[in-house]
Design a protein around this motif. Sequence first.
Motif, PDB file in Angstrom:
ATOM      1  N   MET A 106       0.848  -1.198   0.000  1.00 41.63           N
ATOM      2  CA  MET A 106       0.000   0.000   0.000  1.00 41.63           C
ATOM      3  C   MET A 106       0.882   1.247   0.000  1.00 41.63           C
ATOM      4  O   MET A 106       1.843   1.344   0.770  1.00 41.63           O
ATOM      5  N   THR A 107       0.576   2.179  -0.865  1.00 37.19           N
ATOM      6  CA  THR A 107       1.339   3.414  -0.949  1.00 37.19           C
ATOM      7  C   THR A 107       1.123   4.260   0.298  1.00 37.19           C
ATOM      8  O   THR A 107      -0.001   4.427   0.760  1.00 37.19           O
ATOM      9  N   ALA A 108       2.221   4.775   0.853  1.00 39.81           N
ATOM     10  CA  ALA A 108       2.111   5.622   2.045  1.00 39.81           C
ATOM     11  C   ALA A 108       1.497   6.958   1.663  1.00 39.81           C
ATOM     12  O   ALA A 108       1.875   7.575   0.657  1.00 39.81           O
ATOM     13  N   LEU A 109       0.533   7.387   2.480  1.00 42.44           N
ATOM     14  CA  LEU A 109      -0.099   8.673   2.222  1.00 42.44           C
ATOM     15  C   LEU A 109       0.756   9.802   2.767  1.00 42.44           C
ATOM     16  O   LEU A 109       1.338   9.681   3.859  1.00 42.44           O
ATOM     17  N   PRO A 110       0.850  10.924   2.050  1.00 37.32           N
ATOM     18  CA  PRO A 110       1.609  12.065   2.569  1.00 37.32           C
ATOM     19  C   PRO A 110       0.900  12.699   3.758  1.00 37.32           C
ATOM     20  O   PRO A 110      -0.329  12.830   3.766  1.00 37.32           O
ATOM     21  N   TRP A 111       1.696  13.049   4.750  1.00 44.77           N
ATOM     22  CA  TRP A 111       1.191  13.797   5.904  1.00 44.77           C
ATOM     23  C   TRP A 111       1.475  15.266   5.675  1.00 44.77           C
ATOM     24  O   TRP A 111       2.607  15.663   5.389  1.00 44.77           O
ATOM     25  N   LEU A 112       0.439  16.089   5.781  1.00 43.53           N
ATOM     26  CA  LEU A 112       0.585  17.524   5.600  1.00 43.53           C
ATOM     27  C   LEU A 112       0.844  18.171   6.950  1.00 43.53           C
ATOM     28  O   LEU A 112       0.269  17.771   7.958  1.00 43.53           O
ATOM     29  N   ASP A 113       1.705  19.183   6.964  1.00 39.75           N
ATOM     30  CA  ASP A 113       1.891  19.938   8.199  1.00 39.75           C
ATOM     31  C   ASP A 113       1.280  21.322   8.035  1.00 39.75           C
ATOM     32  O   ASP A 113       0.861  21.709   6.950  1.00 39.75           O
ATOM     33  N   THR A 114       1.227  22.062   9.112  1.00 36.59           N
ATOM     34  CA  THR A 114       0.564  23.369   9.074  1.00 36.59           C
ATOM     35  C   THR A 114       1.486  24.480   8.576  1.00 36.59           C
ATOM     36  O   THR A 114       1.037  25.608   8.391  1.00 36.59           O
ATOM     37  N   GLN A 115       2.745  24.171   8.358  1.00 36.98           N
ATOM     38  CA  GLN A 115       3.703  25.206   7.981  1.00 36.98           C
ATOM     39  C   GLN A 115       3.832  25.369   6.476  1.00 36.98           C
ATOM     40  O   GLN A 115       4.301  26.398   6.005  1.00 36.98           O
ATOM     41  N   LYS A 116       3.420  24.354   5.729  1.00 31.56           N
ATOM     42  CA  LYS A 116       3.577  24.396   4.272  1.00 31.56           C
ATOM     43  C   LYS A 116       2.231  24.161   3.614  1.00 31.56           C
ATOM     44  O   LYS A 116       1.545  23.182   3.913  1.00 31.56           O
ATOM     45  N   LEU A 117       1.844  25.060   2.718  1.00 29.11           N
ATOM     46  CA  LEU A 117       0.540  24.990   2.072  1.00 29.11           C
ATOM     47  C   LEU A 117       0.682  24.288   0.725  1.00 29.11           C
ATOM     48  O   LEU A 117       1.161  24.876  -0.242  1.00 29.11           O
ATOM     49  N   TRP A 118       0.271  23.016   0.676  1.00 29.25           N
ATOM     50  CA  TRP A 118       0.370  22.260  -0.573  1.00 29.25           C
ATOM     51  C   TRP A 118      -0.507  21.022  -0.484  1.00 29.25           C
ATOM     52  O   TRP A 118      -0.955  20.631   0.589  1.00 29.25           O
ATOM     53  N   PHE A 119      -0.784  20.431  -1.658  1.00 23.60           N
ATOM     54  CA  PHE A 119      -1.449  19.143  -1.750  1.00 23.60           C
ATOM     55  C   PHE A 119      -0.765  18.329  -2.830  1.00 23.60           C
ATOM     56  O   PHE A 119      -0.272  18.886  -3.826  1.00 23.60           O
ATOM     57  N   PRO A 120      -0.734  17.015  -2.681  1.00 22.16           N
ATOM     58  CA  PRO A 120      -0.232  16.188  -3.779  1.00 22.16           C
ATOM     59  C   PRO A 120      -1.190  16.221  -4.959  1.00 22.16           C
ATOM     60  O   PRO A 120      -2.345  16.650  -4.836  1.00 22.16           O
ATOM     61  N   ASP A 121      -0.723  15.755  -6.091  1.00 23.73           N
ATOM     62  CA  ASP A 121      -1.551  15.660  -7.294  1.00 23.73           C
ATOM     63  C   ASP A 121      -2.753  14.760  -6.995  1.00 23.73           C
ATOM     64  O   ASP A 121      -2.589  13.630  -6.531  1.00 23.73           O
ATOM     65  N   PRO A 122      -3.990  15.226  -7.254  1.00 27.45           N
ATOM     66  CA  PRO A 122      -5.166  14.391  -6.991  1.00 27.45           C
ATOM     67  C   PRO A 122      -5.126  13.030  -7.680  1.00 27.45           C
ATOM     68  O   PRO A 122      -5.719  12.065  -7.194  1.00 27.45           O
ATOM     69  N   GLU A 123      -4.410  12.941  -8.815  1.00 29.46           N
ATOM     70  CA  GLU A 123      -4.334  11.660  -9.516  1.00 29.46           C
ATOM     71  C   GLU A 123      -3.533  10.623  -8.727  1.00 29.46           C
ATOM     72  O   GLU A 123      -3.514   9.443  -9.083  1.00 29.46           O
ATOM     73  N   GLN A 124      -2.881  11.051  -7.646  1.00 27.24           N
ATOM     74  CA  GLN A 124      -2.151  10.118  -6.792  1.00 27.24           C
ATOM     75  C   GLN A 124      -3.036   9.526  -5.692  1.00 27.24           C
ATOM     76  O   GLN A 124      -2.567   8.726  -4.881  1.00 27.24           O
ATOM     77  N   ALA A 125      -4.297   9.881  -5.653  1.00 25.52           N
ATOM     78  CA  ALA A 125      -5.199   9.380  -4.618  1.00 25.52           C
ATOM     79  C   ALA A 125      -5.352   7.871  -4.718  1.00 25.52           C
ATOM     80  O   ALA A 125      -5.219   7.265  -5.783  1.00 25.52           O
TER      81      ALA A 125
END
Length: 237
Positions: free
Chosen positions: A1-20
Motif C-alpha cells: 500500500m502506498t504511504a499517504l503524505p502527511w501535511l503539516d501546518t507550515q507548508k501549504l500544498w497538496f499532492p496531485d489528486p491523480e495520486q489518490a
Amino acid sequence: MTALPWLDTQKLWFPDPEQALDDPDGLLAIGGDLSTDRLILAYQSGIFPWFSDDQPILWWSPNPRCVLFPSEIHIARSLRRTLNRQHFTITGDQAFSRVIRLCAQTRAEGTWITEDMIAAYSKLHRQGIAHSIEAWNPKNELVGGMYGIAMGRCFFGESMFSLETNASRVLMVHLARQLEEWGYRLMDCQVESDHLIRMGARTIPRTEFLSILKESVSQRPDHDHWDIQWRWPDPTQ
C-alpha cells in the motif's frame, strides 16, 4: 500500500489528486489544518476534507466524481406537481449557521461536520466563499437547506438536510436553475447517491472533472450577490 503524505501546518500544498488511492476511493492525504487558505487551495484543486472527530483531517479526491451539470437537473412528474404548489420559499445566505448545524444534527448515520469544520466553513461564509440555500415552509420554518463553496463558475455542495418531504428536492431544482442562469459549469456532488442520481447527477472521470475545474474555477460568474432569484414556473419554458 502506498504511504499517504502527511501535511503539516507550515507548508501549504497538496499532492496531485491523480495520486489518490483506489481503496478507499480518493483518499489523498492526511493532516494539515482547516485554514481558509488551505480549504480554498483544496477546492481549487478538486480536493475536499472528510473525517470524523476521532480521526486526523483526511483529504479526498474520488474517481469517478459525482457532479450535476445545472442544465441536466431532472424534474420528475411528482416533483413538478410539488413545484407547482409553490409550498416552499427558497432563499440564499439567510441562515448559514442554522443550515450547517442542522446538516450536522440530522444525519442518522453520523456526521463529519465537526465543530472545527463548522468554525472553518463559517469563516469562509463571512468571506463570501461558503454559502447556504434555505427552504422555508408557509409558517416561515426552516425545513431544508444546503451549504457549499462557490468558486468561479463552480459550486461545491457539501451537505444538505430536509425536515419536510420534498424540501431538499425543491431546493435542488431552484439552485440548479439559478446556477445555470449565473453561468456555472457544474455543481460538485462529490460522491454518488441514489437521491443525487435521480435528480440528474452523474459520475465523470476525475481527469474530466479536474479539466473542467481548471477552466472554470477562476472565471467570474454572472452575478455579484448570492441571492436566489429564480422562481417556479420557469418563465423561459
